[in-house]
Design an enzyme around this catalytic site. Structure first.
Site, mmCIF file in Angstrom:
data_model
loop_
_atom_site.group_PDB
_atom_site.id
_atom_site.type_symbol
_atom_site.label_atom_id
_atom_site.label_comp_id
_atom_site.label_asym_id
_atom_site.label_seq_id
_atom_site.Cartn_x
_atom_site.Cartn_y
_atom_site.Cartn_z
ATOM 1 N N GLY A 15 34.450 62.051 -52.889
ATOM 2 C CA GLY A 15 33.416 61.536 -51.989
ATOM 3 C C GLY A 15 33.344 62.302 -50.674
ATOM 4 O O GLY A 15 34.304 62.956 -50.265
ATOM 5 N N ARG A 19 30.723 58.032 -43.504
ATOM 6 C CA ARG A 19 30.959 57.174 -42.337
ATOM 7 C C ARG A 19 31.940 57.796 -41.336
ATOM 8 O O ARG A 19 32.076 57.321 -40.218
ATOM 9 C CB ARG A 19 31.451 55.789 -42.799
ATOM 10 C CG ARG A 19 30.347 54.940 -43.407
ATOM 11 C CD ARG A 19 30.897 53.732 -44.145
ATOM 12 N NE ARG A 19 31.446 54.108 -45.454
ATOM 13 C CZ ARG A 19 31.993 53.241 -46.301
ATOM 14 N NH1 ARG A 19 32.092 51.966 -45.980
ATOM 15 N NH2 ARG A 19 32.462 53.650 -47.473
ATOM 16 N N GLY A 147 35.631 45.387 -53.244
ATOM 17 C CA GLY A 147 35.408 44.714 -54.513
ATOM 18 C C GLY A 147 36.269 43.460 -54.549
ATOM 19 O O GLY A 147 37.412 43.478 -54.105
ATOM 20 N N GLU A 163 31.823 44.244 -57.125
ATOM 21 C CA GLU A 163 31.639 45.005 -55.890
ATOM 22 C C GLU A 163 30.899 44.176 -54.851
ATOM 23 O O GLU A 163 30.016 43.375 -55.201
ATOM 24 C CB GLU A 163 30.851 46.289 -56.184
ATOM 25 C CG GLU A 163 31.666 47.325 -56.912
ATOM 26 C CD GLU A 163 32.980 47.606 -56.227
ATOM 27 O OE1 GLU A 163 32.977 48.091 -55.083
ATOM 28 O OE2 GLU A 163 34.038 47.303 -56.810
ATOM 29 N N ASN A 385 72.602 84.107 -14.167
ATOM 30 C CA ASN A 385 71.686 83.269 -13.390
ATOM 31 C C ASN A 385 70.478 84.107 -12.985
ATOM 32 O O ASN A 385 70.629 85.178 -12.389
ATOM 33 C CB ASN A 385 72.395 82.723 -12.156
ATOM 34 C CG ASN A 385 71.580 81.611 -11.504
ATOM 35 O OD1 ASN A 385 71.668 80.459 -11.905
ATOM 36 N ND2 ASN A 385 70.754 81.973 -10.531
HETATM 37 C C1 UD1 Z 1 36.149 51.143 -54.018
HETATM 38 C C2 UD1 Z 1 36.149 50.093 -55.141
HETATM 39 C C3 UD1 Z 1 36.296 48.711 -54.523
HETATM 40 C C4 UD1 Z 1 37.575 48.655 -53.707
HETATM 41 C C5 UD1 Z 1 37.619 49.783 -52.665
HETATM 42 C C6 UD1 Z 1 38.996 49.847 -52.045
HETATM 43 C C7 UD1 Z 1 34.773 50.892 -57.015
HETATM 44 C C8 UD1 Z 1 33.450 50.814 -57.663
HETATM 45 N N1 UD1 Z 1 34.910 50.191 -55.884
HETATM 46 O O1 UD1 Z 1 35.034 50.885 -53.185
HETATM 47 O O2 UD1 Z 1 36.349 47.725 -55.538
HETATM 48 O O3 UD1 Z 1 37.694 47.391 -53.048
HETATM 49 O O4 UD1 Z 1 37.372 51.056 -53.304
HETATM 50 O O5 UD1 Z 1 39.051 50.733 -50.959
HETATM 51 O O6 UD1 Z 1 35.660 51.524 -57.547
HETATM 52 N N2 UD1 Z 1 35.071 58.701 -55.354
HETATM 53 C C9 UD1 Z 1 34.961 59.813 -56.166
HETATM 54 N N3 UD1 Z 1 33.816 59.971 -56.887
HETATM 55 C C10 UD1 Z 1 32.790 59.082 -56.848
HETATM 56 C C11 UD1 Z 1 32.928 57.954 -56.007
HETATM 57 C C12 UD1 Z 1 34.070 57.786 -55.280
HETATM 58 O O7 UD1 Z 1 35.870 60.628 -56.240
HETATM 59 O O8 UD1 Z 1 31.803 59.331 -57.554
HETATM 60 C C13 UD1 Z 1 36.299 58.549 -54.574
HETATM 61 C C14 UD1 Z 1 36.065 58.593 -53.078
HETATM 62 O O9 UD1 Z 1 36.247 59.904 -52.588
HETATM 63 C C15 UD1 Z 1 37.147 57.652 -52.543
HETATM 64 C C16 UD1 Z 1 37.353 56.678 -53.689
HETATM 65 O O10 UD1 Z 1 36.822 57.266 -54.841
HETATM 66 O O11 UD1 Z 1 38.370 58.314 -52.307
HETATM 67 C C17 UD1 Z 1 36.683 55.333 -53.427
HETATM 68 O O12 UD1 Z 1 35.309 55.541 -53.185
HETATM 69 P P1 UD1 Z 1 34.518 54.742 -52.097
HETATM 70 O O13 UD1 Z 1 33.108 55.201 -52.116
HETATM 71 O O14 UD1 Z 1 35.254 54.806 -50.803
HETATM 72 O O15 UD1 Z 1 34.599 53.287 -52.759
HETATM 73 P P2 UD1 Z 1 34.484 51.916 -52.028
HETATM 74 O O16 UD1 Z 1 33.049 51.572 -51.823
HETATM 75 O O17 UD1 Z 1 35.385 51.869 -50.866
HETATM 76 CA CA CA Z 2 36.727 53.383 -49.692
#
Ligand code: UD1
Ligand code: CA
Length: 482
Positions: A15, A19, A147, A163, A385
């Protein structure tokens, strides 16, 4: 731990982390001297998995470079488009080329406080309960954005993860959340990922849906509740980055204090994960200890000191100092207000005093540079010194040159040592000297203009001035006394 050795750990780090509002990818932001993804990879390595795959996507080249520099040998899988956490895990299994036999642990790259210990406990629970999937959950004071863990009202069994964006009002009231960390049976995970749909608010493949899919197929689904919800803090913005920094810092300092280090005011001290201490070290307020810094026993550092990759010998005192890649000997004294640059080596009981800067300088046992001096590219012997306000003139505008000063020397105040130059053992130099030629052992070098007094100059050139009156008064007293 080896009995529960996972077949693979998958770290999700594709990701962008919008933010964070940063040109640096989220997972490369640093806390305590290590990137966010670095903390997660370090914790994951404690499980000793057969395979470890980091899923990269946004700024993938930068993340891959970082991993190969700091965690050589780490495998990566490429996720071209961030189509969700389920999709990301599919890419990881694709990289492995098979559905792993055994446990697959999935962690997010943005939860830097997660410890290897907690991961180990999750894997142990997963194995002991014979689950198809075990999610690490936590009770949090504010579940917004996470979630939610949905449990059967009667049995309390976990039925699904919903979620935040897809949750009903009733589900949003649940305070047990998904940490984003799971232990899966590898084969069942691979099967279930093929069934994950994208009919949700975000149009993504949710990894969290695997839980409901497995449950409906009659498999055992469990949750392991983390003891401390702060450990699973996911970093999405700079506020959370700073909060995690504070928590980790406190954890590191508590570990040091319990191991015998006095930290006078932990709230004003920052340490990196790679800093090490010996018992009876003392850290005063306003101190930052960074990189591979090591503080020996009975040494005192601070207040108001920043040390990077620096070793402080036992019993040494370092006060109001900035130092980088320096070695400070046993019982040595540094500061207040010293700056030790890379390559400084202070011998046993040596001194770099007030307003002293050193760089690439080797200072012998018991040698003192007490006041207002610059020592660059130099070797100084033992028990010498160096007079106040001395400068080692090392740069001719093109290259740097070396100065060597022997043992048991006494150099005068306000000396310039114009390198390359050598002062022999036991030599003296006169105050105000510009030393451009080698000084033989045991000699006194005098290299300054002779003083000339022009008598009566003030009376002639500044008649009627306060200076002239003071001089006249002094003259009368002089003749009265005489
Ligand atoms: C995710 C969980 C949520 C949990 C939260 C905890 C899912 C659908 N949701 O939400 O239930 O409470 O984490 O912090 O799993 N990432 C990828 N590829 C993607 C999407 C995300 O590698 O296509 C990685 C991101 O870089 C990140 C992690 O997965 O490190 C979580 O992604 P993020 O978008 O932060 O998920 P949350 O909305 O926080
Ligand atoms: Ca997250």
């Amino acid at each position: 731990m080896s009995a529960n050795r996972p077949a693979a750990v998958v770290v999700l780090a594709a990701g962008e982390g919008t933010r964070m509002k940063s040109k640096t990818p989220k997972v490369l932001h640093d806390i305590a001297g290590r990137s966010l993804v670095g903390h997660v990879v370090s914790a994951a390595r404690e499980l000793d998995p057969q395979d470890l795959v980091v899923v990269v996507g946004h700024a993938s080249e930068q993340v891959k470079e970082h991993l190969s520099a700091h965690f050589p040998g780490t495998r990566t899988a490429y996720q071209a488009e961030q189509n969700g956490t389920g999709h990301a895990v599919r890419m990881a299994l694709g990289e492995l080329g098979h559905a792993p036999q055994g446990t697959v642990v999935v962690v997010c790259g943005d939860t830097p406080l997660l410890s290897g210990e907690t991961l180990g406990a999750l894997v142990a629970t997963h194995a002991a309960d014979g689950n198809a999937v075990t999610v690490l959950s936590a009770e949090v004071p504010d579940a917004t954005g996470y979630g939610r863990i949905v449990r059967d009202a009667a049995s309390g069994a976990v039925t699904a993860i919903v979620e935040h964006k897809d949750a009903s009002d009733a589900e949003r009231a649940i305070l047990e959340i998904n940490s984003g960390v799971f232990a899966f049976d590898g084969q069942l995970l691979a099967d279930a990922l093929g069934k994950v749909r994208t009919d949700n608010v975000q149009g993504e493949e949710y990894l969290t849906d695997v839980l409901g899919i497995l449950r409906e197929a009659g498999h055992r689904v469990g949750a392991s509740v983390a003891g401390d919800h702060r450990e699973i803090l996911g970093i999405n913005n700079r506020l959370q980055l700073t909060e995690a920094r504070g928590l980790l810092n406190r954890r590191l300092l508590e570990r040091a204090m319990l191991a015998g280090v006095t930290v006078v005011d932990p709230s004003s001290v920052l340490v990196d994960v790679s800093v090490t201490f010996e018992p009876d070290a003392v850290v005063h307020p306003g101190t930052q200890l960074l990189g591979a810094t090591h503080i020996c026993g009975d040494a005192e550092v601070g207040p108001n000191t920043r040390l990077r990759d620096t070793t402080v010998g036992s019993g040494a005192r370092v006060d109001n100092t900035v130092a980088e890649s320096a070695v400070i000997g046993e019982g040595a004294s540094v500061g207040p207000f010293a700056y030790l640059r890379p390559g400084t080596r202070l011998g046993v009981r040596a001194k770099a005093g007030t307003y002293v800067e050193m760089k690439n300088a080797s200072i012998g046992e018991g040698t003192k540079v007490p006041h207002l001096s610059y020592v660059g590219d130099a070797t100084i012997g033992d028990f010498t010194n160096i007079g106040a306000a001395s400068v080692f003139v090392n740069y001719d505008g093109e290259s740097k040159h070396h100065t060597t000063i022997g043992s048991h020397c006494k150099t005068g105040s306000d000396n310039m040592f114009v390198a390359p130059v050598t002062v022999g053992d036991g030599a003296y130099t006169a105050a105000g000297s510009v030393i451009t030629k080698d000084v033989p052992p045991g000699s006194l070098a005098v290299a300054r203009g002779q003083q000339r007094n022009i008598e009566g100059w003030v009376a002639r050139k500044r008649p009627g001035s306060a200076a002239a009156q003071a001089a006249a008064e002094a003259g009368r007293q002089f003749s009265d006394e005489g």
